[in-house]
Design a protein around this motif. Structure first.
Motif, PDB file in Angstrom:
ATOM      1  N   ALA A 231      -0.792   9.355   6.735  1.00 26.47           N
ATOM      2  CA  ALA A 231      -1.209  10.174   5.593  1.00 26.47           C
ATOM      3  C   ALA A 231      -0.118  10.202   4.535  1.00 26.47           C
ATOM      4  CB  ALA A 231      -1.545  11.589   6.064  1.00 26.47           C
ATOM      5  N   GLU A 232       1.134  10.285   4.990  1.00 25.92           N
ATOM      6  CA  GLU A 232       2.264  10.272   4.064  1.00 25.92           C
ATOM      7  C   GLU A 232       2.389   8.919   3.370  1.00 25.92           C
ATOM      8  OE1 GLU A 232       7.094  11.180   4.091  1.00 25.92           O
ATOM      9  OE2 GLU A 232       5.887  11.520   5.894  1.00 25.92           O
ATOM     10  N   LYS A 233       2.144   7.835   4.124  1.00 24.45           N
ATOM     11  CA  LYS A 233       2.191   6.491   3.528  1.00 24.45           C
ATOM     12  C   LYS A 233       1.104   6.332   2.463  1.00 24.45           C
ATOM     13  CE  LYS A 233       4.202   3.979   7.443  1.00 24.45           C
ATOM     14  NZ  LYS A 233       3.970   2.914   8.464  1.00 24.45           N
ATOM     15  N   ILE A 234      -0.076   6.885   2.733  1.00 24.04           N
ATOM     16  CA  ILE A 234      -1.175   6.799   1.765  1.00 24.04           C
ATOM     17  C   ILE A 234      -0.802   7.522   0.487  1.00 24.04           C
ATOM     18  CG2 ILE A 234      -3.546   7.526   1.309  1.00 24.04           C
ATOM     19  CD1 ILE A 234      -4.087   7.091   4.328  1.00 24.04           C
ATOM     20  N   ASP A 235      -0.200   8.701   0.628  1.00 21.08           N
ATOM     21  CA  ASP A 235       0.188   9.489  -0.544  1.00 21.08           C
ATOM     22  C   ASP A 235       1.260   8.786  -1.374  1.00 21.08           C
ATOM     23  OD1 ASP A 235      -1.580  11.465   0.147  1.00 21.08           O
ATOM     24  OD2 ASP A 235      -0.081  12.695   1.191  1.00 21.08           O
ATOM     25  N   LYS A 236       2.171   8.054  -0.678  1.00 19.43           N
ATOM     26  CA  LYS A 236       3.302   7.436  -1.372  1.00 19.43           C
ATOM     27  C   LYS A 236       3.050   5.970  -1.746  1.00 19.43           C
ATOM     28  CE  LYS A 236       6.851  10.374   0.737  1.00 19.43           C
ATOM     29  NZ  LYS A 236       8.082  10.410   1.566  1.00 19.43           N
ATOM     30  N   ALA A 237       1.885   5.436  -1.388  1.00 17.31           N
ATOM     31  CA  ALA A 237       1.598   4.019  -1.651  1.00 17.31           C
ATOM     32  C   ALA A 237       1.635   3.732  -3.145  1.00 17.31           C
ATOM     33  CB  ALA A 237       0.240   3.648  -1.074  1.00 17.31           C
ATOM     34  N   ARG A 238       2.358   2.665  -3.499  1.00 18.46           N
ATOM     35  CA  ARG A 238       2.494   2.307  -4.919  1.00 18.46           C
ATOM     36  C   ARG A 238       1.515   1.227  -5.347  1.00 18.46           C
ATOM     37  NH1 ARG A 238       9.091   2.162  -5.900  1.00 18.46           N
ATOM     38  NH2 ARG A 238       9.471   4.361  -5.309  1.00 18.46           N
ATOM     39  N   THR A 239       0.893   0.575  -4.396  1.00 20.20           N
ATOM     40  CA  THR A 239      -0.085  -0.467  -4.722  1.00 20.20           C
ATOM     41  C   THR A 239      -1.369  -0.199  -3.949  1.00 20.20           C
ATOM     42  OG1 THR A 239       0.583  -1.962  -2.928  1.00 20.20           O
ATOM     43  CG2 THR A 239       1.781  -2.142  -5.013  1.00 20.20           C
ATOM     44  N   SER A 240      -2.459  -0.711  -4.484  1.00 17.06           N
ATOM     45  CA  SER A 240      -3.749  -0.518  -3.815  1.00 17.06           C
ATOM     46  C   SER A 240      -3.780  -1.224  -2.468  1.00 17.06           C
ATOM     47  CB  SER A 240      -4.882  -1.050  -4.709  1.00 17.06           C
ATOM     48  OG  SER A 240      -4.667  -2.430  -5.007  1.00 17.06           O
ATOM     49  N   ALA A 241      -3.069  -2.357  -2.359  1.00 13.22           N
ATOM     50  CA  ALA A 241      -3.053  -3.108  -1.101  1.00 13.22           C
ATOM     51  C   ALA A 241      -2.364  -2.300  -0.005  1.00 13.22           C
ATOM     52  CB  ALA A 241      -2.355  -4.445  -1.288  1.00 13.22           C
ATOM     53  N   LYS A 242      -1.216  -1.673  -0.352  1.00 17.91           N
ATOM     54  CA  LYS A 242      -0.505  -0.866   0.639  1.00 17.91           C
ATOM     55  C   LYS A 242      -1.313   0.372   1.021  1.00 17.91           C
ATOM     56  CE  LYS A 242       4.263  -2.281  -0.222  1.00 17.91           C
ATOM     57  NZ  LYS A 242       5.648  -1.837  -0.529  1.00 17.91           N
ATOM     58  N   ARG A 243      -2.001   0.944   0.020  1.00 19.74           N
ATOM     59  CA  ARG A 243      -2.819   2.125   0.317  1.00 19.74           C
ATOM     60  C   ARG A 243      -3.984   1.737   1.234  1.00 19.74           C
ATOM     61  NH1 ARG A 243      -3.874   3.229  -4.359  1.00 19.74           N
ATOM     62  NH2 ARG A 243      -2.204   4.735  -4.745  1.00 19.74           N
ATOM     63  N   GLU A 244      -4.596   0.617   0.959  1.00 25.57           N
ATOM     64  CA  GLU A 244      -5.716   0.177   1.786  1.00 25.57           C
ATOM     65  C   GLU A 244      -5.266  -0.113   3.218  1.00 25.57           C
ATOM     66  OE1 GLU A 244      -9.117  -3.384   1.917  1.00 25.57           O
ATOM     67  OE2 GLU A 244      -7.721  -3.220   0.230  1.00 25.57           O
ATOM     68  N   SER A 245      -4.097  -0.758   3.352  1.00 25.29           N
ATOM     69  CA  SER A 245      -3.569  -1.059   4.684  1.00 25.29           C
ATOM     70  C   SER A 245      -3.294   0.221   5.455  1.00 25.29           C
ATOM     71  CB  SER A 245      -2.293  -1.887   4.561  1.00 25.29           C
ATOM     72  OG  SER A 245      -1.718  -2.112   5.824  1.00 25.29           O
ATOM     73  N   ALA A 246      -2.680   1.218   4.784  1.00 26.11           N
ATOM     74  CA  ALA A 246      -2.386   2.491   5.438  1.00 26.11           C
ATOM     75  C   ALA A 246      -3.664   3.229   5.809  1.00 26.11           C
ATOM     76  CB  ALA A 246      -1.515   3.355   4.532  1.00 26.11           C
ATOM     77  N   GLU A 247      -4.681   3.142   4.970  1.00 20.08           N
ATOM     78  CA  GLU A 247      -5.962   3.792   5.269  1.00 20.08           C
ATOM     79  C   GLU A 247      -6.632   3.146   6.482  1.00 20.08           C
ATOM     80  OE1 GLU A 247      -7.958   3.372   1.575  1.00 20.08           O
ATOM     81  OE2 GLU A 247      -7.183   5.262   0.738  1.00 20.08           O
ATOM     82  N   GLN A 248      -6.496   1.826   6.598  1.00 18.83           N
ATOM     83  CA  GLN A 248      -7.054   1.143   7.770  1.00 18.83           C
ATOM     84  C   GLN A 248      -6.327   1.571   9.046  1.00 18.83           C
ATOM     85  OE1 GLN A 248      -6.721  -3.000   6.757  1.00 18.83           O
ATOM     86  NE2 GLN A 248      -8.562  -3.002   5.457  1.00 18.83           N
ATOM     87  N   ASP A 249      -4.993   1.680   8.963  1.00 18.09           N
ATOM     88  CA  ASP A 249      -4.229   2.158  10.121  1.00 18.09           C
ATOM     89  C   ASP A 249      -4.646   3.576  10.488  1.00 18.09           C
ATOM     90  OD1 ASP A 249      -2.896  -0.217  10.247  1.00 18.09           O
ATOM     91  OD2 ASP A 249      -1.017   0.528   9.393  1.00 18.09           O
TER      92      ASP A 249
END
Length: 620
Positions: free
Chosen positions: A123-141
């Motif tokens: 959840a913290e990674k999703i909030d701090k994600a700077r790119t859509s790719a990183k946010r999507e990866s964190a959401e999948q995890d």
């Protein structure tokens, strides 16, 4: 009776028996240097307990626990005590799991807590994600962790395996070392149950036992009452794993027992062993065989770093064979000289598996994968060891089906219907034929081609994380495959399958090369210790720093000032373990940029009086 049990008593053995004869709560720490017969003292203590307290322990359905470091060591001790059912011998992981396996609800609660923490991290990674790719990866995890936590409700029983598969109720190797110490220290009832089952617990190789494990056992000692004994056998100078505790912090009422004898090494070798240790903890060993201790040989060589490694080493070995009249120095067959190197990378270059080594030791590779590779237990390589290579090497037609029945489901599950077994066998034979062709072709990326073929044809059963990698949408799609783990697997898949031959010879100790990790507890008649920082150093070790040939880093200076472990400390311990493997003859070969400076450093450090150079070798 075994040879160890029949060995003559030392002062340490007599001190141990005196403690074993007592009752009540007590503890001890045995500090035993290399070659001192530490395991002999442990086995003799086990045998003494078994003979003196058998009826009492059996009446209470109790056992004596002996925790050791490896399956090999456990098997040796089992054999020494004739598989006495009164003596429970196990690895650390096996022992810890056995303690908590009956407490299924507590295991489930711990796993749920782990997954809850992982969800908070993602959840913290999703909030701090700077790119859509990183946010999507964190959401999948996050979604995968959530599915695993949801699946816990349907788990009926938790088991222990190589890697975790929480959704299916399996915890992994690394989980055991976190979960069980936590439970021992937070649940008084569990501590009482353990002490009631094992009123005597011995820990072998205590210096390399994980800190939290030692703390939890010490906590157990503090909190239980009645007749309970906790004992540690080890040697702080032989700590070779960063996770090991080193010197055991003894409780005020524990007995400290020193075992100074060395029954392994010749006089010349023991002199080197003591010189290496002198600037460490200062402890010195004495010949355990008295006048029967052979004189032996020990030499130091300093060679220039611009020398051809293979040619210069051959020259050293020929010189040694001539000087000592011992052809074992030049033999590459079993029984020849063992060459000990500081790190696996040096052996990898010489034995042709540099690509495999690089794959598992790239920057920030998961520590468990790197350590597993070094020890020969890495789960990505297991399918090759257990199935693929044995299938390719099988010469008898009956061997392949036997391998597949044991390691895959293709000839084991769902074959009761008429004709199914025959169809599966025919398909398996064709798949094995294709597999052998792929292995024979070898070349770049052949590891990936072979592994994918074996998986797709059902020849192997992969652990959950490997299944997730090979089949992202398959049965184990809920597994979270970390970015660094994926990078290791990508690099592994790009390797040449031919590299596995040299790698397996190395980890099975069938080559002349090994490291201090690969020879833990071992001994050899003739040993060459190769010191060569110029071929790339381990971040935590440097022989040049140990000898004063390189400057200490700022971190080293801070650690030294605060009394923490430094590069010099770790390097000294590594050198101590290596030189103490030798029984009869020892050669230490140092490659240095400045030969003269290195000679002065060896003399100043008190390690060698007259190091030899290339000029000495050519003069013979």
């Amino acid at each position: 009776m075994t040879k160890r049990i029949d060995a003559r008593d030392t002062d340490a053995d007599r001190a141990l028996r005196a403690i074993l004869d007592q009752r009540g709560k007590r503890g001890f720490v045995v500090n035993a240097g290399a070659g001192s017969g530490k395991t002999t003292s442990l086995v003799k203590a086990l045998a003494y307990v078994a003979s003196e307290r058998r009826e009492q322990l059996r009446a209470r359905t109790q056992q004596v626990a002996c925790i050791t470091y490896t399956e090999v060591a456990a098997a040796e001790i089992h054999d020494d005590v004739h598989d006495d059912p009164l003596v429970y011998v196990s690895t650390i992981h096996g022992f810890l799991w056995d303690l908590v396996a009956p407490f299924q609800s507590d295991i489930g609660a711990w796993i749920e807590g782990q997954l809850t923490a992982k969800l908070a991290e993602t959840a913290e990674k999703i909030d701090k994600a700077r790119t859509s790719a990183k946010r999507e990866s964190a959401e999948q995890d996050r979604d995968r962790y959530q599915r695993q936590r949801d699946a816990l409700r349907s788990v009926r029983r938790f088991t222990y395996g190589v890697g975790p598969d929480y959704g299916k109720g399996q915890i992994g190797h690394a989980d055991i070392l976190k979960m069980v110490p936590h439970m021992l220290m937070s649940q008084p009832l569990l501590a009482k149950v353990v002490a009631a089952r094992f009123p005597i617990i011995f820990v072998d190789e205590s210096q390399d036992t994980e800190t939290e494990v030692v703390r939890s056992l010490t906590h157990l000692y503090r909190t239980v009452s009645g007749d309970f004994l906790l004992g540690f056998f080890g040697d702080p100078m032989q700590q070779i794993y960063a996770t090991g505790i080193g010197r055991i912090p003894a409780e005020p009422d524990w007995t400290l027992i020193n075992k100074p004898e060395n029954f392994r090494s010749s006089r010349q070798v023991l002199e080197v062993v003591n010189r290496v240790r002198a600037a460490g903890d200062g402890d010195q060993q004495i010949p355990g065989r008295g006048e029967l201790t052979p004189e032996g040989h020990a030499y130091f060589f300093v060679l220039p770093t611009d020398a051809d490694r293979a040619a210069s080493m051959d020259t050293v070995r020929r010189w040694l064979a001539h000087r000592t009249s011992n052809d074992a120095w030049t033999s590459v067959a079993p029984g020849g000289a063992k060459i000990l190197v500081a790190m696996h990378k040096l052996a990898a270059r010489r034995l042709g598996f540099a690509g495999l080594y690089a794959a598992f030791h790239q920057s920030k590779a998961p520590a468990a994968l790197s350590a597993g590779f070094d020890e020969g237990t890495a789960w990505p390589i297991a399918p090759f060891v257990n199935v693929i290579l044995p299938l390719c090497e099988a010469t008898n037609a009956a061997i392949a089906p036997r391998i597949l029945r044991k390691h895959s489901t293709t000839l084991r599950d769902g074959i009761a219907e008429p004709g199914i077994a025959r169809q599966r066998l025919a398909a398996a034979r064709e798949a094995v034929r294709e597999l052998r062709t792929l292995v024979a072709e070898a070349g770049a990326s052949s590891v990936g081609k072979v592994l994918r073929h074996a998986y797709q044809k059902g020849l192997i059963e992969a652990v959950p994380l490997l299944s997730r990698y090979l089949d992202p949408d398959g049965t184990h799609s809920d597994q979270v495959l970390g970015e660094k783990t994926r990078e290791v697997l990508d690099a592994f898949m790009a390797c040449d399958v031919n590299e596995l031959d040299g790698y397996l010879r190395y980890v099975r100790r069938e080559s002349p090369y090994s490291t201090q990790h690969g020879t833990k507890g071992a001994e050899f008649p003739n040993v060459i210790v190769l010191l060569d920082d110029s071929e790339g150093t381990l971040p935590a070790h440097s022989y040049d720093k140990l000898l004063g040939l390189a400057e200490l880093s700022d971190t080293d200076r801070r650690n030294k000032a605060s009394g923490k472990d430094t590069t010099v400390d770790r390097s000294r311990r590594l050198l101590y373990v290596c030189v103490s493997r030798a029984r009869n003859e020892l050669a230490v070969v140092l490659y240095a940029m400045d030969v003269d400076a290195a000679i002065l450093s060896l003399k100043a450090a008190g390690l060698a009086d007259q190091p030899l150079t290339m000029d000495d070798l050519s003069a013979t």
